[in-house]
Design a protein around this motif. Structure first.
Motif, PDB file in Angstrom:
ATOM      1  N   ALA A  21       9.858  11.384  -4.109  1.00  0.00           N
ATOM      2  CA  ALA A  21      10.410  11.201  -5.449  1.00  0.00           C
ATOM      3  C   ALA A  21      11.205   9.901  -5.533  1.00  0.00           C
ATOM      4  O   ALA A  21      11.128   9.161  -6.532  1.00  0.00           O
ATOM      5  CB  ALA A  21      11.286  12.393  -5.811  1.00  0.00           C
ATOM      6  N   LEU A  22      11.984   9.598  -4.486  1.00  0.00           N
ATOM      7  CA  LEU A  22      12.751   8.359  -4.459  1.00  0.00           C
ATOM      8  C   LEU A  22      11.842   7.133  -4.482  1.00  0.00           C
ATOM      9  O   LEU A  22      12.196   6.087  -5.029  1.00  0.00           O
ATOM     10  CB  LEU A  22      13.646   8.318  -3.217  1.00  0.00           C
ATOM     11  N   MET A  23      10.654   7.264  -3.884  1.00  0.00           N
ATOM     12  CA  MET A  23       9.701   6.158  -3.834  1.00  0.00           C
ATOM     13  C   MET A  23       8.794   6.120  -5.050  1.00  0.00           C
ATOM     14  O   MET A  23       7.954   5.232  -5.174  1.00  0.00           O
ATOM     15  CB  MET A  23       8.853   6.263  -2.560  1.00  0.00           C
ATOM     16  N   GLY A  24       8.946   7.094  -5.940  1.00  0.00           N
ATOM     17  CA  GLY A  24       8.129   7.106  -7.153  1.00  0.00           C
ATOM     18  C   GLY A  24       6.707   7.556  -6.934  1.00  0.00           C
ATOM     19  O   GLY A  24       5.807   7.179  -7.692  1.00  0.00           O
ATOM     20  N   ILE A  25       6.472   8.377  -5.907  1.00  0.00           N
ATOM     21  CA  ILE A  25       5.130   8.865  -5.609  1.00  0.00           C
ATOM     22  C   ILE A  25       4.939  10.234  -6.244  1.00  0.00           C
ATOM     23  O   ILE A  25       5.620  11.201  -5.903  1.00  0.00           O
ATOM     24  CB  ILE A  25       4.892   8.932  -4.089  1.00  0.00           C
ATOM     25  N   ALA A  26       4.028  10.308  -7.196  1.00  0.00           N
ATOM     26  CA  ALA A  26       3.789  11.539  -7.947  1.00  0.00           C
ATOM     27  C   ALA A  26       2.834  12.458  -7.202  1.00  0.00           C
ATOM     28  O   ALA A  26       2.028  12.013  -6.381  1.00  0.00           O
ATOM     29  CB  ALA A  26       3.215  11.196  -9.323  1.00  0.00           C
ATOM     30  N   ASN A  40       0.855  -1.186   0.000  1.00  0.00           N
ATOM     31  CA  ASN A  40       0.000   0.000   0.000  1.00  0.00           C
ATOM     32  C   ASN A  40       0.892   1.238   0.000  1.00  0.00           C
ATOM     33  O   ASN A  40       1.705   1.405   0.912  1.00  0.00           O
ATOM     34  CB  ASN A  40      -0.879  -0.034   1.262  1.00  0.00           C
ATOM     35  N   PRO A  41       0.815   2.139  -1.007  1.00  0.00           N
ATOM     36  CA  PRO A  41      -0.178   2.162  -2.092  1.00  0.00           C
ATOM     37  C   PRO A  41       0.349   1.653  -3.426  1.00  0.00           C
ATOM     38  O   PRO A  41      -0.356   1.706  -4.432  1.00  0.00           O
ATOM     39  CB  PRO A  41      -0.468   3.652  -2.213  1.00  0.00           C
ATOM     40  N   GLY A  42       1.596   1.150  -3.476  1.00  0.00           N
ATOM     41  CA  GLY A  42       2.207   0.823  -4.753  1.00  0.00           C
ATOM     42  C   GLY A  42       1.754  -0.462  -5.403  1.00  0.00           C
ATOM     43  O   GLY A  42       2.061  -0.718  -6.560  1.00  0.00           O
ATOM     44  N   THR A  43       1.047  -1.325  -4.670  1.00  0.00           N
ATOM     45  CA  THR A  43       0.478  -2.604  -5.142  1.00  0.00           C
ATOM     46  C   THR A  43       1.543  -3.627  -5.538  1.00  0.00           C
ATOM     47  O   THR A  43       1.233  -4.590  -6.234  1.00  0.00           O
ATOM     48  CB  THR A  43      -0.528  -2.419  -6.298  1.00  0.00           C
ATOM     49  N   GLN A  44       2.799  -3.470  -5.079  1.00  0.00           N
ATOM     50  CA  GLN A  44       3.793  -4.505  -5.341  1.00  0.00           C
ATOM     51  C   GLN A  44       3.385  -5.788  -4.609  1.00  0.00           C
ATOM     52  O   GLN A  44       2.897  -5.743  -3.483  1.00  0.00           O
ATOM     53  CB  GLN A  44       5.180  -4.059  -4.864  1.00  0.00           C
TER      54      GLN A  44
END
Length: 411
Positions: free
Chosen positions: A379-384, A155-159
């Motif tokens: 940004a490092l985690m790829g959260i826009a 959560n929240p990236g769904t990996q």
């Protein structure tokens, strides 16, 4: 193991434990203390005999809920808590000691990340890895590694972690394997099936389902040999070794820490759990349809959902969960869209921070649950900045797609 199917077993769980007057639910026991006719019996319960003394350590009502979730997870026992975070905290704090090493997924719920920071402050070493790759988990092994901790769906990236690969490796290495299964629930895959030692569920989410109760549960699958675990206190090393882990979690987590689930709430969660399979089927179907719809929308930049073929763990998820992919997705809108104005135009989706509810929920990730991390870490985690977290509910799918379409049309 119960020979009936998941739904049948859950529906008939209470009455099969035995109830008065033919009741289909276990009764509600609000009593704080429990009296005894014989003082020796009182002492016996304190010394390990099954029974109830003081409700901080459980009641007949919480015990009935524990039995229900144990069946769902195909386990040997469970301990209930006031929240999912209380269940997780009790598990980590009662089973790890200063100088121990923990391997954990780097794709963890924000509050769980914060909890691991507290553990580090207390002297527990932690290594965060990409748990979708078994090799990275294995490479993090140290001589003092005691535990591996993952989430089924992040959560929240769904990996989606390599649950089965890590489970087999932990079993081969004799490591305690703890999994937070909140976003998949025992309906999609019981913890025993991927060789988890302990399974944690936030009952507040899919299992309760109705957004009206908080609760958490730790379930022992019976696959770990507690006689090999050095952190079990000597006082709890008596009776069946299969129970040692849960006894320590209950004594330390409930008796000492006090994260107790009330009987009133336990009863509410038990009733809510009866429709878990029906709700999960609907949620998974809705989520897949919505993800496909949004992926095709010209004003949507990116959709991350395990049910989409371009998701990195799509095939793994399909195999693990029987072509069901859960109800959580991450959606990034086009940069030109003002995210707050868009959200305020939604009429069906609820602007709320929760997951696994009957209602579809949405929130702006960067401005809420990951706000405290700061722009650089996001940004490092790829959260826009225009990223949404969506928890899909059981509404008619046409109402969900139409709601998004009308809000996007005005953006």
């Amino acid at each position: 193991m119960d020979e009936n199917g998941f739904i049948t077993s859950t529906l008939h769980s209470d009455r099969r434990l035995g109830t008065q007057y033919g009741a289909i639910h276990q009764p509600l026991h609000p009593s704080t203390e429990f009296g005894f006719q014989d003082a020796r019996e009182l002492a016996a319960v304190f010394q390990g005999k099954s029974g109830f003394t003081y409700s901080r350590q459980g009641t007949p009502t919480t015990a009935a809920l524990e039995a229900k979730i144990t069946r769902m997870e195909k386990g040997v026992g469970s301990v209930s808590f006031a929240t999912g975070m209380a269940a997780l905290t009790a598990t980590l704090f009662t089973l790890l000691r200063q100088g121990d090493h923990l391997i954990a997924s780097k794709y963890l719920f924000g509050n769980t990340n914060s909890l691991l920071g507290t553990l580090r402050d207390l002297g527990v070493q932690t290594t965060l890895v990409d748990a979708t790759d078994l090799a990275q988990v294995q490479a993090a092994r140290q001589p003092n590694t005691r535990m591996v901790f993952l989430e089924t769906i992040a959560n929240p990236g769904t990996q989606v972690a390599d649950l089965q690969g890590v489970g087999q490796w932990c079993q081969d290495e004799g490591l305690l394997y703890v999994v937070d299964a909140t976003l998949s629930s025992p309906y999609l895959l019981p913890g025993r099936e991927f060789k988890a030692s302990l399974v944690i569920n936030s009952l507040s989410k899919h299992i309760g389902g109705h957004g009206n109760a908080l609760g958490g549960m730790v379930t022992d699958t019976g696959l770990f040999d507690w006689t090999t675990y050095p952190n079990i206190a000597q006082v709890y090393r008596n009776g069946n070794p299969q129970n040692w882990g849960l006894v320590q979690i209950r004594k330390k987590g409930l008796r000492d820490m006090g994260g107790t689930l009330s009987s009133d709430v336990a009863h509410r969660l038990a009733v809510g759990s009866e429709t878990l399979p029906l709700r999960m089927e609907r949620i998974c179907a809705n989520a897949l349809a919505l993800a496909r719809h949004l992926k095709a929308h010209p004003k949507v930049k990116h959709v991350r959902y395990p049910g989409l073929e371009d998701h990195p763990q799509h095939e793994r998820t399909a195999h693990l969960f029987g072509n069901r992919f859960g109800g959580l997705m991450s959606v990034v809108l086009e940069d030109k869209i003002e995210i707050f104005d868009f959200l305020n135009r939604l009429k069906v989706f609820v602007l709320a921070t929760h997951l696994g509810d009957n209602r579809s929920l949405v929130l702006p990730v960067a401005h809420t649950i990951y706000y405290e991390m700061g722009a650089e870490q996001r940004a490092l985690m790829g959260i826009a900045d225009n990223q949404l977290r969506i928890s899909v509910g059981i509404e008619e799918i046409v109402d969900l797609t139409t709601d998004f379409d009308q809000a996007l049309a005005q953006s």
